[in-house]
Design a protein around this motif. Structure first.
Motif, mmCIF file in Angstrom:
data_model
loop_
_atom_site.group_PDB
_atom_site.id
_atom_site.type_symbol
_atom_site.label_atom_id
_atom_site.label_comp_id
_atom_site.label_asym_id
_atom_site.label_seq_id
_atom_site.Cartn_x
_atom_site.Cartn_y
_atom_site.Cartn_z
ATOM 1 N N GLU A 63 76.833 53.356 11.243
ATOM 2 C CA GLU A 63 78.029 54.179 11.085
ATOM 3 C C GLU A 63 77.906 55.072 9.853
ATOM 4 O OE1 GLU A 63 80.679 54.451 13.225
ATOM 5 O OE2 GLU A 63 79.295 53.308 14.499
ATOM 6 N N GLU A 64 77.114 54.645 8.874
ATOM 7 C CA GLU A 64 76.791 55.507 7.737
ATOM 8 C C GLU A 64 75.621 56.384 8.170
ATOM 9 O OE1 GLU A 64 76.788 53.825 3.750
ATOM 10 O OE2 GLU A 64 77.462 51.922 4.630
ATOM 11 N N VAL A 65 75.964 57.445 8.901
ATOM 12 C CA VAL A 65 74.974 58.232 9.633
ATOM 13 C C VAL A 65 73.941 58.863 8.708
ATOM 14 C CG1 VAL A 65 74.674 60.287 11.061
ATOM 15 C CG2 VAL A 65 76.475 58.644 11.608
ATOM 16 N N GLY A 66 74.411 59.572 7.685
ATOM 17 C CA GLY A 66 73.471 60.263 6.815
ATOM 18 C C GLY A 66 72.500 59.320 6.147
ATOM 19 N N ARG A 67 73.004 58.203 5.658
ATOM 20 C CA ARG A 67 72.155 57.220 4.983
ATOM 21 C C ARG A 67 71.132 56.638 5.949
ATOM 22 N NH1 ARG A 67 74.647 52.102 1.539
ATOM 23 N NH2 ARG A 67 72.697 51.445 0.537
ATOM 24 N N SER A 68 71.552 56.362 7.172
ATOM 25 C CA SER A 68 70.657 55.778 8.165
ATOM 26 C C SER A 68 69.560 56.754 8.569
ATOM 27 C CB SER A 68 71.460 55.346 9.397
ATOM 28 O OG SER A 68 72.394 54.340 9.069
ATOM 29 N N VAL A 69 69.917 58.014 8.738
ATOM 30 C CA VAL A 69 68.933 59.027 9.094
ATOM 31 C C VAL A 69 67.914 59.186 7.973
ATOM 32 C CG1 VAL A 69 68.603 61.496 9.492
ATOM 33 C CG2 VAL A 69 70.401 60.273 10.714
ATOM 34 N N ASP A 70 68.385 59.281 6.740
ATOM 35 C CA ASP A 70 67.472 59.397 5.600
ATOM 36 C C ASP A 70 66.510 58.212 5.553
ATOM 37 O OD1 ASP A 70 68.657 61.763 4.809
ATOM 38 O OD2 ASP A 70 69.895 60.837 3.250
#
Length: 288
Positions: free
Chosen positions: A55-62
């Motif tokens: 759900e923490e999209v940006g952090r997961s993508v990084d």
């Protein structure tokens, strides 16, 4: 030589001042948290392999992009046209999407628990935007299977990778032997291993806490997926014994002052080891 209160900071090294060196309190805290984790996770194992969700999209993508970048830095020269197997991908299959976007012919993931089934479309949409191509989940194979036998996987695979997964495996030598059977000629492996204690409150200040306990006591803290206590040289020996040429790429390294301070308080099998300072590392292997 360090002085009291002066932190040691260097490339890849763990900052640890003399004022923060562990004392017997860490044995008690580690035991208490370890027993609590055993009660909490027994029967259902890890459900949160990372301290955040997709759900923490940006952090997961990084995170997944950084993991693939690190595999490339440590051992994988190119993904182009290769058949890739990842062990223990965790809560999503984003690393597979990154690898496929960089030219891999196929990607298969294998895990003991179905942790990646809950990753939502919002995450994969954001990852696709980052990669510049939509994420095609139909191209990603996902097997919930048993280790070390890995039933359901046929191979051959040109590349085997993992990140913060092998430290949770009960039988690393048997896993490496099975991977040798699944490997294509000239296959390679790159595994990132986190050999630090996984209890967040203790981890930054006493990373070798998991080595303080006797085997009997550590078994009382066990649950499915509990970190094993293998060190870098153990992984190296397991790889070489099963036909892989292997080397260790150190990651995070403890200061000599910290290691010598805690060494007398470690369980007897670990006290005289020469590889205690290597906290995180990559096991890079090749097969002739």
């Amino acid at each position: 030589m360090t002085t009291t209160g002066t932190p040691i900071i260097g490339p890849g090294r763990l900052s640890m001042s003399a004022a923060r060196h562990p004392n017997p309190l860490w044995w008690t805290l580690g035991l208490g948290l370890g027993l609590a984790n055993a009660v909490r996770h027994r029967g259902k194992a890890y459900r949160r392999p990372r301290p955040y969700t997709t759900e923490e999209v940006g952090r997961s993508v990084d995170y997944v992009v950084a993991v693939v970048d690190r595999w490339e830095e440590d051992g994988v020269r190119s993904w182009e046209g290769l058949r890739v197997l990842e062990l223990g991908p965790g809560p999503d299959l984003g690393t597979g999407a990154v690898i496929l976007s960089r030219g891999a012919a196929s990607y298969t993931a294998a895990d003991l628990f179905p942790l990646a089934e809950d990753a939502g479309s919002r995450y994969y949409d954001a990852l696709g935007e980052r990669l510049g191509v939509p994420v095609d989940l139909d191209r990603i194979g996902y097997h919930v299977t048993a280790f070390p036998g890995l039933p359901g996987l046929d191979g051959p695979y040109d590349v085997v990778v993992s990140s913060a997964a092998l430290e949770h495996f009960e039988d690393v030598p048997a896993t490496f032997a099975r991977l040798a059977e699944l490997a294509a000629p000239n296959a390679t492996m790159t595994h990132h291993v986190d050999g630090m204690v996984h209890m967040r409150g203790i981890r930054p200040r006493d990373p070798l806490n998991l080595l303080r306990y006797s085997d009997w006591t550590y078994r009382r803290m066990s649950f499915p997926g509990v970190p094993n206590r293998l060190r870098a040289s153990d992984y190296l020996a397991a790889a070489e014994a099963t036909g892989w040429r292997a080397r260790i790429v150190p990651g995070r390294v403890a200061t000599d002052a910290y290691v010598e301070r805690v060494r007398p308080g470690l369980a007897r099998p670990f006290r005289d080891r020469t590889d205690l300072a290597t906290l995180t590392f990559s096991v890079v292997c090749a097969r002739d």
